[in-house]
Design an enzyme around this catalytic site. Sequence first.
Site, short mmCIF file in Angstrom:
data_model
loop_
_atom_site.label_atom_id
_atom_site.label_comp_id
_atom_site.label_asym_id
_atom_site.label_seq_id
_atom_site.Cartn_x
_atom_site.Cartn_y
_atom_site.Cartn_z
N SER A 8 -39.30 106.09 59.62
CA SER A 8 -38.24 106.47 58.68
C SER A 8 -37.72 105.24 57.96
O SER A 8 -37.18 104.33 58.59
CB SER A 8 -37.09 107.14 59.43
OG SER A 8 -35.94 107.14 58.60
N HIS A 33 -41.60 108.73 56.47
CA HIS A 33 -40.51 109.71 56.52
C HIS A 33 -39.39 109.24 55.60
O HIS A 33 -38.88 108.12 55.74
CB HIS A 33 -40.03 109.83 57.96
CG HIS A 33 -39.02 110.91 58.18
ND1 HIS A 33 -39.36 112.25 58.33
CD2 HIS A 33 -37.67 110.87 58.30
CE1 HIS A 33 -38.27 112.97 58.52
NE2 HIS A 33 -37.22 112.17 58.50
N ASP A 35 -35.69 110.09 54.27
CA ASP A 35 -34.47 110.84 54.57
C ASP A 35 -33.60 110.93 53.33
O ASP A 35 -33.08 109.92 52.85
CB ASP A 35 -33.69 110.15 55.69
CG ASP A 35 -34.34 110.38 57.04
OD1 ASP A 35 -34.61 111.54 57.37
OD2 ASP A 35 -34.58 109.38 57.76
N MET A 37 -30.22 112.28 51.75
CA MET A 37 -28.88 112.75 52.15
C MET A 37 -27.98 112.78 50.91
O MET A 37 -28.01 111.87 50.09
CB MET A 37 -28.28 111.78 53.17
CG MET A 37 -29.16 111.54 54.38
SD MET A 37 -28.34 110.50 55.59
CE MET A 37 -29.67 110.23 56.77
N HIS A 66 -37.50 114.67 54.08
CA HIS A 66 -36.54 115.44 54.90
C HIS A 66 -35.25 115.57 54.10
O HIS A 66 -34.52 114.59 53.96
CB HIS A 66 -36.35 114.67 56.22
CG HIS A 66 -35.32 115.26 57.13
ND1 HIS A 66 -34.80 114.56 58.20
CD2 HIS A 66 -34.71 116.48 57.14
CE1 HIS A 66 -33.92 115.31 58.83
NE2 HIS A 66 -33.83 116.48 58.21
N MET A 68 -31.67 116.49 53.67
CA MET A 68 -30.39 116.83 54.32
C MET A 68 -29.38 117.01 53.20
O MET A 68 -28.52 116.16 52.95
CB MET A 68 -30.00 115.69 55.28
CG MET A 68 -30.85 115.69 56.53
SD MET A 68 -30.82 114.10 57.38
CE MET A 68 -32.08 113.24 56.43
N MET A 137 -34.40 118.56 65.30
CA MET A 137 -33.58 117.33 65.27
C MET A 137 -33.17 116.96 66.69
O MET A 137 -32.69 117.80 67.46
CB MET A 137 -32.32 117.55 64.42
CG MET A 137 -32.57 117.69 62.92
SD MET A 137 -33.46 116.31 62.16
CE MET A 137 -32.38 114.92 62.52
N GLY A 144 -29.06 106.71 61.08
CA GLY A 144 -30.04 106.16 61.99
C GLY A 144 -29.33 105.57 63.21
O GLY A 144 -28.10 105.38 63.20
N GLY A 145 -30.09 105.31 64.24
CA GLY A 145 -29.57 104.57 65.38
C GLY A 145 -28.64 105.33 66.31
O GLY A 145 -27.93 104.73 67.11
N ASP A 175 -37.01 114.02 65.42
CA ASP A 175 -36.39 113.03 64.54
C ASP A 175 -35.01 112.66 65.08
O ASP A 175 -34.12 113.51 65.17
CB ASP A 175 -36.27 113.66 63.14
CG ASP A 175 -35.69 112.72 62.09
OD1 ASP A 175 -35.46 111.54 62.40
OD2 ASP A 175 -35.49 113.20 60.95
N GLY A 176 -34.86 111.38 65.43
CA GLY A 176 -33.58 110.87 65.90
C GLY A 176 -33.67 110.35 67.33
O GLY A 176 -34.01 111.12 68.24
N GLY A 197 -36.96 105.41 63.17
CA GLY A 197 -36.44 104.45 62.20
C GLY A 197 -36.07 103.14 62.86
O GLY A 197 -36.78 102.13 62.75
C1 DX5 Z 1 -31.26 111.05 60.93
C2 DX5 Z 1 -32.52 110.93 60.10
C3 DX5 Z 1 -33.58 110.19 60.81
C4 DX5 Z 1 -33.26 108.76 61.12
C5 DX5 Z 1 -33.79 108.49 62.50
O1 DX5 Z 1 -30.34 111.78 60.23
O2 DX5 Z 1 -33.03 112.22 59.79
O3 DX5 Z 1 -34.85 110.30 60.19
O4 DX5 Z 1 -33.79 107.84 60.24
O5 DX5 Z 1 -33.36 107.26 62.85
P1 DX5 Z 1 -33.47 106.65 64.32
O6 DX5 Z 1 -34.92 106.56 64.67
O7 DX5 Z 1 -32.84 105.34 64.14
O8 DX5 Z 1 -32.71 107.56 65.25
ZN ZN Z 2 -35.17 112.48 59.06
#
Ligand code: DX5
Ligand code: ZN
Length: 228
Positions: A8, A33, A35, A37, A66, A68, A137, A144-145, A175-176, A197
Amino acid sequence: MTVRIAPSILSADLAHLMDEVERVLAGGADQIHVDVMDGHFVPNLTWGAPVVAALRRFTDAPLDCHLMVEHPEAYIVPFAEAGATFLTIHVEATPHLERHLAEIRRHGMRPGVALNPATPLTTIEEIVDELDLLLVMTVNPGFGGQPFWDPAIDKVRRARALLEQRDSRACLEVDGGVTRETIHHLAAAGADTFVSGTAIFTAADPSAEVRELRRLAEAGAGGRTVTR
Ligand code: DX5
Ligand code: ZN
């Protein structure tokens, strides 16, 4: 089961985005990937179709987008024109899932649906056959993180059972919080596509991290009895 690793770019160094993408592809990443938002569906804002178009000019790799966002239908044509491969929308974002999935496919992309942690699998039972990708999810989306949501392991197991029962070839993506610690369990539960990510892009060597995550996922998947 074929393991796919999907870094990601949310956690990449955006000042050197294409270099970062090149590094993970060199490590064998299967898809990138992206993201998206909108600051409404989730309390964070990222980017849209122009970044997908820039990535598409740079690489032929599948772009796993993806969304969101609220009103995901407004993004179908721009993302198709930008060169998205997968377009995944959230079940919580629209009452017209079936219509939008059909439109995504009509525009030459592969349709996916994402479920937040609190959203039950029953919400997609009626449209399983329309899916090329089911995203479970493993954190609440937006950042992230975040720490991994442990009950996701059982949800992934039930999602795999649903796909098998319906003879679906859809990818089962997570994811996550996907890290060296969690990926083995997710693969053993039946996930085959792993978004990561922070773990990849904060590693000293992102290429090597992609290879290591794949090794751990393949080991986890090897523990499963049903393979496809
Ligand atoms: C979260 C995103 C993820 C995010 C995952 O809302 O959809 O794709 O980048 O990040 P990590 O791997 O850091 O949890
Ligand atoms: Zn994602």
